[in-house]
Design an enzyme around this catalytic site. Sequence first.
Site, short mmCIF file in Angstrom:
data_model
loop_
_atom_site.label_atom_id
_atom_site.label_comp_id
_atom_site.label_asym_id
_atom_site.label_seq_id
_atom_site.Cartn_x
_atom_site.Cartn_y
_atom_site.Cartn_z
N TYR A 52 -10.28 -1.75 3.80
CA TYR A 52 -9.34 -1.18 4.76
C TYR A 52 -10.09 -1.00 6.06
O TYR A 52 -11.02 -0.22 6.16
CB TYR A 52 -8.84 0.17 4.24
CG TYR A 52 -7.71 0.76 5.03
CD1 TYR A 52 -6.42 0.78 4.53
CD2 TYR A 52 -7.93 1.32 6.29
CE1 TYR A 52 -5.37 1.34 5.25
CE2 TYR A 52 -6.90 1.89 7.02
CZ TYR A 52 -5.62 1.89 6.49
OH TYR A 52 -4.58 2.45 7.20
N ASP B 98 -4.38 10.84 8.35
CA ASP B 98 -3.13 10.23 8.77
C ASP B 98 -2.66 10.84 10.08
O ASP B 98 -2.92 12.00 10.38
CB ASP B 98 -2.06 10.43 7.70
CG ASP B 98 -2.37 9.66 6.42
OD1 ASP B 98 -2.67 8.46 6.53
OD2 ASP B 98 -2.31 10.26 5.34
N GLU C 16 0.89 -1.16 0.00
CA GLU C 16 0.00 0.00 0.00
C GLU C 16 0.92 1.21 0.00
O GLU C 16 1.74 1.37 0.91
CB GLU C 16 -0.90 0.01 1.23
CG GLU C 16 -1.87 1.17 1.19
CD GLU C 16 -2.76 1.21 2.41
OE1 GLU C 16 -3.98 1.26 2.21
OE2 GLU C 16 -2.23 1.20 3.53
#
Length: 179
Positions: free
Chosen positions: A172, A57, A46
């Site tokens: 995910y 993030d 990934e």
Amino acid sequence: MSRFETLFKTHTSPIFMPFFVLGYPTKEACLQVITDFIEGGAKALELGIAFSDPIADGPILQEAQSEVLQSGFTTQDAFELLAAIRQRFPTIPISILTYAQTLEAIGIECFFKKLHQLDIDALLLADVPLFESTPYQAFAKQYDIDWVCLAAPSTPNATLEVMAKVGSGYTYVVSRNGV
């Protein structure tokens, strides 16, 4: 069947699929790290295309993306690095994680077309909610790119059912709330 579907159907043991920001700390060093990952047993990759405001993030990935962008590394550089990775590793499944503005900057269809030309397997857009992703899903299908859905601990069961229908390759799964 996509590379990701094949991978997950043929392996019964855990699969090492590392994440790495393309271009970090340099283009050359990044290629070496990815090579080391694969030689160390990674079965899939990934890879992140740096974005200026990576809200999904945490601080370490935000800092890495900031350093990549400050170095002058561009989306075009990311495509060139992806071409080198694919040439070196023609069969490993590769997923791209980025943000919608990255696609918007060069055109959504243009981005998907480029991923297809590079033989990239999957795309996850961290800032696009499932029910706003229909245009992206359509291009993913058109260009034979797995559309990866993002499921959080708070995702309702009804939404998970939709994800199972529209997503492909893998889902995910975020293990906790927050970044």
